[in-house]
Design an enzyme around this catalytic site. Structure first.
Site, PDB file in Angstrom:
ATOM      1  N   ASP A 130       0.831  -1.204   0.000  1.00  0.00           N
ATOM      2  CA  ASP A 130       0.000   0.000   0.000  1.00  0.00           C
ATOM      3  C   ASP A 130       0.863   1.250   0.000  1.00  0.00           C
ATOM      4  O   ASP A 130       2.067   1.189   0.258  1.00  0.00           O
ATOM      5  CB  ASP A 130      -0.986  -0.006   1.178  1.00  0.00           C
ATOM      6  N   HIS A 183      -8.569  -2.297   9.166  1.00  0.00           N
ATOM      7  CA  HIS A 183      -8.122  -2.350   7.762  1.00  0.00           C
ATOM      8  C   HIS A 183      -6.889  -3.238   7.625  1.00  0.00           C
ATOM      9  O   HIS A 183      -6.127  -3.427   8.577  1.00  0.00           O
ATOM     10  CB  HIS A 183      -7.908  -0.947   7.173  1.00  0.00           C
TER      11      HIS A 183
HETATM   12  C1  GLP Z   1      -0.978   1.387   8.166  1.00  0.00           C
HETATM   13  C2  GLP Z   1      -0.130   0.816   7.026  1.00  0.00           C
HETATM   14  C3  GLP Z   1      -0.398  -0.648   6.882  1.00  0.00           C
HETATM   15  C4  GLP Z   1      -0.103  -1.239   8.239  1.00  0.00           C
HETATM   16  C5  GLP Z   1      -1.201  -0.888   9.204  1.00  0.00           C
HETATM   17  C6  GLP Z   1      -0.844  -1.141  10.646  1.00  0.00           C
HETATM   18  O1  GLP Z   1      -1.980   2.210   7.716  1.00  0.00           O
HETATM   19  N1  GLP Z   1      -0.290   1.509   5.767  1.00  0.00           N
HETATM   20  O2  GLP Z   1       0.397  -1.224   5.876  1.00  0.00           O
HETATM   21  O3  GLP Z   1      -0.014  -2.630   8.174  1.00  0.00           O
HETATM   22  O4  GLP Z   1      -1.653   0.433   9.005  1.00  0.00           O
HETATM   23  O5  GLP Z   1       0.182  -0.287  11.055  1.00  0.00           O
HETATM   24  P1  GLP Z   1       0.999  -0.417  12.400  1.00  0.00           P
HETATM   25  O6  GLP Z   1       1.821  -1.640  12.286  1.00  0.00           O
HETATM   26  O7  GLP Z   1       1.834   0.835  12.445  1.00  0.00           O
HETATM   27  O8  GLP Z   1       0.010  -0.502  13.504  1.00  0.00           O
END
Ligand code: GLP
Length: 271
Positions: free
Chosen positions: A95, A165
């Site tokens: 992403d 998400h």
């Molecule tokens: C973000 C990133 C994702 C990630 C998710 C969790 O928006 N774009 O790729 O996996 O949210 O992030 P984190 O590991 O910082 O909690």
């Protein structure tokens, strides 16, 4: 592990059945409960190592979030000990933020810093979203065509957002789509600020669709930390539904949730 290739996808039939009044038993994704964040990171790194042992030119896909950074560090250590060979490994974007003024802190930059550069991955082995492309629809098609031409993604690692998400597939996005551009949810715009040194204007994302998660050979969802305990509780108490995209893990034969005790603290009775 089996892939779902071609044909219609389940696309939340459970949700439809529930809406019609059916009482369906809950199903849980295959889950590995680890004591702490270090355990989650090590187990994930071991899966990457095993994937490359079996297929040295595997196509890998990593998330750009805080959760995966320790895994990246362990992979570098494994490389230094000659336990893992990244010389043929290939990577594709999961992403990316669209429309950021400053590209220095976007998802590709994050993964360059934590993964691609430390491991010495050559540019020719990286296929990354260009969120500044004039035609983002064509950009999605370019990535989709690449993935198909390579026979699919061998290992996809995901993190979970605070709203459930996965790879910026926000609540409500279809389970049956490939790469696309989406409007970000309010939660994502707020939580996403943590990746930037100054307030960032987050509005849209470009990312692989849930169909590409279905079609990956192996999918690991990493979950670390107490802050995720409520969304994990919701995920493990919901039928698969596009309103909570991470529930897709329940439907994947090649899926594994690797979670630490803090994030799993509200679902320990289920594991
Ligand atoms: C973000 C990133 C994702 C990630 C998710 C969790 O928006 N774009 O790729 O996996 O949210 O992030 P984190 O590991 O910082 O909690």
């Amino acid at each position: 592990m089996a892939k779902h290739r071609g044909g219609p996808l389940p696309n939340c039939m459970e949700k439809v059945a529930e809406d019609l009044g059916a009482k369906l038993p809950l199903r849980f994704p295959k889950t590995a409960l680890m004591e702490d964040a270090a355990g989650v990171s090590l187990k994930t790194a071991e899966i990457v190592r095993e994937t490359l042992r079996q297929k040295p030119d595997a196509l890998l896909c990593f998330p750009a979030g805080s959760t995966v950074t320790e895994t990246c560090r362990i992979l570098k250590e494994m490389q230094q000990r000659n336990e893992i060979d990244f010389s043929q490994a290939r990577f594709v974007s999961l992403d990316e933020w669209v429309g950021l003024e400053n590209a220095d802190e976007n998802c590709s930059a994050f993964l360059r810093k934590h993964l691609y550069e430390p491991l010495g991955i050559p540019e020719k082995h990286l296929t990354l979203f260009d969120p500044y492309a004039a035609d983002l629809t064509a950009e999605c098609k370019r990535i989709d065509t690449y993935i198909t031409s390579q026979g699919g993604i061998d290992l996809m690692i995901l993190g979970i957002g605070m709203n459930g998400h996965v790879g910026l597939n926000e609540p409500g996005e279809s389970f049956d789509s490939c790469s696309k551009v989406v409007t970000l949810a309010e939660t994502t715009k707020q939580v996403g600020q943590k990746y930037f040194s100054a307030p960032a204007d987050l509005n849209r994302g470009i990312m692989l669709g849930v169909r590409q998660i279905f079609e990956a050979e192996k999918v690991v969802l990493q979950v670390i930390g107490e802050a995720k305990k409520d969304i994990i509780y919701a995920m493990y108490h919901a039928q698969p539904t596009k309103e909570l995209p991470a529930t897709v893990m329940t439907l994947l034969s090649g899926g594994l949730v690797i979670i630490d005790r803090a994030a799993a603290s509200r679902i320990l009775d289920l594991l």
